[in-house]
Design an enzyme around this catalytic site. Structure first.
Site, PDB file in Angstrom:
ATOM      1  CB  CYS A   1      -8.281   0.320 -11.566  1.00  0.00           C
ATOM      2  SG  CYS A   1      -8.358   0.931  -9.878  1.00  0.00           S
TER       3      CYS A   1
ATOM      4  CG  HIS B   1      -7.505   5.479  -6.917  1.00  0.00           C
ATOM      5  ND1 HIS B   1      -8.705   4.807  -6.961  1.00  0.00           N
ATOM      6  CD2 HIS B   1      -6.671   4.804  -7.746  1.00  0.00           C
ATOM      7  CE1 HIS B   1      -8.596   3.775  -7.791  1.00  0.00           C
ATOM      8  NE2 HIS B   1      -7.365   3.751  -8.289  1.00  0.00           N
TER       9      HIS B   1
HETATM   10 NI    NI Z   1      -6.620   2.360  -9.682  1.00  0.00          NI
END
Ligand code: NI
Length: 172
Positions: free
Chosen positions: A94, A140
């Site tokens: 990420c 997210h």
């Molecule tokens: Ni991410």
């Protein structure tokens, strides 16, 4: 278009639950353009708006490999409609957890609804990398990172490594 800085863990903003978008207008498209450029600049394949500090339910993605024609994708207000009972484990990273990777288990196939760049409602069936990336990015929007799927032990270890890397780059 502007490349915006990407927020990294443990910034509390990453835990925010993002708000639905009311209208897909030029302002929103400008945000999506910035997000895509910021993602490309960071060599990422997906980015949620909260990662540039904007708490809106917006995702950009491009899964084209190096050398292939870019395939930008935009997802506004995405919703999971169906999750396969079969699960699959794959290695994730990420941009908000730089240089850290670990295995995460998710639904192998999904169906999702969303609005595209023009605000047109769309339906998508996904498997493989697209399914993984969509689930990761949609997390997210609800304030979750891939490390939240790991054991506390592993999560704390990754957060310690991030803090160490940040101290080292500050000292340089
Ligand atoms: Ni991410």
């Amino acid at each position: 278009m502007t490349v915006r800085p990407i927020i990294t863990a443990p910034d509390p903003r990453l835990k925010a639950v993002s708000a639905p978008v009311e209208t897909v207008d030029d302002d929103l498209r400008a945000l999506m353009d910035d997000m895509l450029q910021s993602m490309y600049a960071a060599n990422g394949i997906g980015l949620a708006a909260i990662q540039v500090g904007v708490a809106k339910r917006v995702i950009v993605m491009d899964l084209a490999r190096e050398g292939e024609t870019p395939q930008p994708r935009y997802f506004v207000n995405p919703e999971l409609v169906e999750l396969s009972p079969e699960r699959e484990v794959s290695e994730e990273g990420c941009l908000s957890v730089p240089d850290q990777y670990d295995k995460v288990e998710r639904a192998a196939r999904i169906r999702a609804r969303y609005l595209d760049y023009d605000g047109t409602p769309r339906d998508i069936e996904a498997e493989g990398l697209l399914a993984v990336c969509l689930q990761h990015e949609m997390d997210h929007l609800d304030g979750l990172l891939f490390i939240d799927h790991l054991s506390k032990l592993k999560r704390d270890m990754i957060l310690r490594r991030l803090a160490k890397a940040r101290r080292q780059s500050a000292a340089e």
